[in-house]
Write a protein that holds these residues in place. Structure first.
Motif, PDB file in Angstrom:
ATOM      1  N   UNK A  65      -5.763 -13.319  10.021  1.00 51.48           N
ATOM      2  CA  UNK A  65      -5.205 -12.895   8.744  1.00 51.48           C
ATOM      3  C   UNK A  65      -4.751 -11.451   8.862  1.00 51.48           C
ATOM      4  N   UNK A  66      -3.572 -11.179   8.308  1.00 48.96           N
ATOM      5  CA  UNK A  66      -3.041  -9.819   8.192  1.00 48.96           C
ATOM      6  C   UNK A  66      -3.366  -9.338   6.784  1.00 48.96           C
ATOM      7  N   UNK A  67      -4.111  -8.246   6.681  1.00 49.50           N
ATOM      8  CA  UNK A  67      -4.657  -7.789   5.407  1.00 49.50           C
ATOM      9  C   UNK A  67      -4.187  -6.367   5.090  1.00 49.50           C
ATOM     10  N   UNK A  68      -4.325  -6.016   3.810  1.00 52.26           N
ATOM     11  CA  UNK A  68      -4.006  -4.653   3.351  1.00 52.26           C
ATOM     12  C   UNK A  68      -2.620  -4.222   3.811  1.00 52.26           C
ATOM     13  N   UNK A  69      -1.669  -5.145   3.690  1.00 51.68           N
ATOM     14  CA  UNK A  69      -0.266  -4.884   4.049  1.00 51.68           C
ATOM     15  C   UNK A  69      -0.059  -4.580   5.523  1.00 51.68           C
ATOM     16  N   UNK A  70      -0.964  -5.039   6.366  1.00 51.43           N
ATOM     17  CA  UNK A  70      -0.814  -4.813   7.797  1.00 51.43           C
ATOM     18  C   UNK A  70      -1.707  -3.734   8.357  1.00 51.43           C
ATOM     19  N   UNK A  71      -2.512  -3.105   7.518  1.00 53.83           N
ATOM     20  CA  UNK A  71      -3.445  -2.081   8.012  1.00 53.83           C
ATOM     21  C   UNK A  71      -4.597  -2.693   8.791  1.00 53.83           C
ATOM     22  N   UNK A  72      -4.853  -3.983   8.583  1.00 58.34           N
ATOM     23  CA  UNK A  72      -5.968  -4.647   9.238  1.00 58.34           C
ATOM     24  C   UNK A  72      -5.574  -6.071   9.605  1.00 58.34           C
ATOM     25  N   UNK A  73      -5.847  -6.463  10.840  1.00 62.83           N
ATOM     26  CA  UNK A  73      -5.705  -7.846  11.273  1.00 62.83           C
ATOM     27  C   UNK A  73      -7.056  -8.296  11.813  1.00 62.83           C
ATOM     28  N   UNK A  74      -7.529  -9.445  11.327  1.00 66.53           N
ATOM     29  CA  UNK A  74      -8.855  -9.914  11.721  1.00 66.53           C
ATOM     30  C   UNK A  74      -8.802 -11.347  12.232  1.00 66.53           C
ATOM     31  N   UNK A  75      -9.810 -11.708  13.039  1.00 68.67           N
ATOM     32  CA  UNK A  75     -10.059 -13.088  13.414  1.00 68.67           C
ATOM     33  C   UNK A  75     -10.817 -13.731  12.254  1.00 68.67           C
ATOM     34  N   UNK A  76     -10.294 -14.818  11.709  1.00 70.43           N
ATOM     35  CA  UNK A  76     -10.880 -15.399  10.498  1.00 70.43           C
ATOM     36  C   UNK A  76     -12.315 -15.868  10.674  1.00 70.43           C
ATOM     37  N   UNK A  77     -12.658 -16.369  11.847  1.00 71.50           N
ATOM     38  CA  UNK A  77     -14.012 -16.899  12.043  1.00 71.50           C
ATOM     39  C   UNK A  77     -15.006 -15.800  12.395  1.00 71.50           C
ATOM     40  N   UNK A  78     -14.683 -15.021  13.401  1.00 72.43           N
ATOM     41  CA  UNK A  78     -15.632 -14.028  13.896  1.00 72.43           C
ATOM     42  C   UNK A  78     -15.621 -12.734  13.088  1.00 72.43           C
ATOM     43  N   UNK A  79     -14.561 -12.540  12.288  1.00 76.47           N
ATOM     44  CA  UNK A  79     -14.334 -11.298  11.530  1.00 76.47           C
ATOM     45  C   UNK A  79     -14.081 -10.107  12.442  1.00 76.47           C
ATOM     46  N   UNK A  80     -13.829 -10.377  13.713  1.00 76.83           N
ATOM     47  CA  UNK A  80     -13.500  -9.316  14.657  1.00 76.83           C
ATOM     48  C   UNK A  80     -12.208  -8.625  14.216  1.00 76.83           C
ATOM     49  N   UNK A  81     -12.207  -7.299  14.296  1.00 71.98           N
ATOM     50  CA  UNK A  81     -11.007  -6.534  13.987  1.00 71.98           C
ATOM     51  C   UNK A  81     -10.077  -6.559  15.192  1.00 71.98           C
ATOM     52  N   UNK A  82      -8.900  -7.116  14.997  1.00 74.02           N
ATOM     53  CA  UNK A  82      -7.900  -7.196  16.059  1.00 74.02           C
ATOM     54  C   UNK A  82      -7.061  -5.927  16.091  1.00 74.02           C
ATOM     55  N   UNK A  83      -6.791  -5.384  14.914  1.00 74.69           N
ATOM     56  CA  UNK A  83      -5.985  -4.169  14.810  1.00 74.69           C
ATOM     57  C   UNK A  83      -6.320  -3.475  13.499  1.00 74.69           C
ATOM     58  N   UNK A  84      -6.373  -2.161  13.517  1.00 70.42           N
ATOM     59  CA  UNK A  84      -6.651  -1.400  12.300  1.00 70.42           C
ATOM     60  C   UNK A  84      -5.871  -0.101  12.322  1.00 70.42           C
ATOM     61  N   UNK A  85      -5.257   0.222  11.180  1.00 71.93           N
ATOM     62  CA  UNK A  85      -4.475   1.453  11.046  1.00 71.93           C
ATOM     63  C   UNK A  85      -4.787   2.080   9.684  1.00 71.93           C
ATOM     64  N   UNK A  86      -5.857   2.855   9.612  1.00 76.28           N
ATOM     65  CA  UNK A  86      -6.257   3.445   8.323  1.00 76.28           C
ATOM     66  C   UNK A  86      -5.434   4.657   7.944  1.00 76.28           C
ATOM     67  N   UNK A  87      -5.496   4.978   6.654  1.00 74.76           N
ATOM     68  CA  UNK A  87      -4.888   6.203   6.133  1.00 74.76           C
ATOM     69  C   UNK A  87      -5.626   7.429   6.656  1.00 74.76           C
ATOM     70  N   UNK A  88      -4.887   8.505   6.855  1.00 77.39           N
ATOM     71  CA  UNK A  88      -5.509   9.789   7.159  1.00 77.39           C
ATOM     72  C   UNK A  88      -6.360  10.219   5.959  1.00 77.39           C
ATOM     73  N   UNK A  89      -7.593  10.628   6.207  1.00 74.83           N
ATOM     74  CA  UNK A  89      -8.500  10.932   5.101  1.00 74.83           C
ATOM     75  C   UNK A  89      -7.999  12.075   4.225  1.00 74.83           C
ATOM     76  N   UNK A  90      -7.405  13.092   4.829  1.00 75.12           N
ATOM     77  CA  UNK A  90      -6.938  14.218   4.025  1.00 75.12           C
ATOM     78  C   UNK A  90      -5.856  13.782   3.037  1.00 75.12           C
ATOM     79  N   UNK A  91      -5.002  12.878   3.467  1.00 79.18           N
ATOM     80  CA  UNK A  91      -3.995  12.340   2.547  1.00 79.18           C
ATOM     81  C   UNK A  91      -4.662  11.492   1.467  1.00 79.18           C
TER      82      UNK A  91
END
Length: 277
Positions: A65-91
């Motif tokens: 599943x591609x979540x949060x508009x593409x900021x996170x991609x996960x394996x549906x069964x294992x919940x493993x994070x395949x890709x993550x792109x978070x916002x910069x905290x200061x922003x």
């Protein structure tokens, strides 16, 4: 040849009552029977995905599943994070303070939970469907999230034009180094620059060794734009915004309440003659 179907959820796959129609379920099962990969691609965070993958039969390994508009991609069964792109905290901190000072309603999505600033009844009623999915937080800073990945922030208002009027100030606040999109006519969604469903789809296709030209994308709103542009075949549902219809290869006869995703699969995968429902 279509090998992967990426579909938005709200106002696309899901009916207005958040159910999945029999037409959509039947078509998705037939597509999966042909070996086609189905990927939910949504603005929702993982805390609001619920049992949708299970309903679709996607709660197995190597389903994503591609979540949060593409900021996170996960394996549906294992919940493993395949890709993550978070916002910069200061922003994120600047955006929160802007919302706090202007009296705006805001959501902050992390990998585990959503934090709500001034949620309205619509947000609370929706979030209450998902156990331990959110907390109300109304302090004047988000220092406690400094070491927590923030996937997406959303400013909420019932007036889409008002939300769009905020865009110049918000972009300037972050030196134009963020990604802004809109969904459900009530959310301004803010992600890290370069984060969108289209780029997430490309990256997932590379992992799966699927040419992007062999994908079908289905959507309705501004946060689907890049996904529709990048996919080999793009479909806008009948209730989609005009821009999505203009950039898509096909517009369904059916709305999201009439099995629009099923119609797209019938036409492009099952090669069936499309009939109005």
């Amino acid at each position: 040849m279509i090998e992967l179907i990426a579909t938005d959820l709200d106002e696309t796959l899901l009916s207005s009552d958040k159910s999945i129609s029999e037409r959509n379920l039947d078509a998705i099962q037939k597509a999966m029977g042909k070996g086609i990969i189905i990927v939910p691609a949504t603005g929702r965070g993982p805390n609001f995905l619920g049992d949708i993958p299970k309903q679709l039969g996607l709660d197995k390994e190597n389903n994503y599943s591609i979540l949060a508009n593409g900021a996170l991609t996960i394996d549906n069964k294992t919940k493993e994070i395949i890709d993550i792109k978070p916002l910069d905290f200061q922003k994120a901190q600047k955006l929160y303070k802007l919302a706090y000072n202007k009296g705006l309603s805001m959501q902050i999505f992390t990998t585990d939970i959503a934090y709500y600033l001034r949620p309205d009844e619509i947000e609370i009623n929706f979030a209450n469907q998902f156990e331990n999915s959110y907390k109300i937080y109304e302090e004047d800073n988000i220092d406690f999230l400094a070491d927590t990945p923030i996937l997406k922030m959303a400013i909420i208002a019932s007036d889409l034009n008002y939300l769009m009027s905020l865009e110049p100030d918000i972009a300037h606040l972050c030196n134009w180094n963020i990604q802004i999109s809109y969904s459900s006519d009530r959310y301004m969604e803010i992600n890290k620059k370069g984060v969108n469903k289209g780029l997430a789809l490309i990256k997932l296709c590379k992992k799966l060794n699927i040419p992007i030209g062999n994908t079908l994308a289905i959507g309705d709103n501004y946060n689907d734009k890049e996904m529709l542009e990048k996919a080999g075949t793009s479909v806008a549902v009948q209730n989609a915004h005009l821009l999505m219809k203009e950039i898509s290869d096909y517009i369904t006869i059916a709305t999201n309440n009439e099995g629009a995703v099923g119609e797209a699969i019938e036409k492009f995968v099952l090669q069936e003659k499309v009939k109005a429902q």
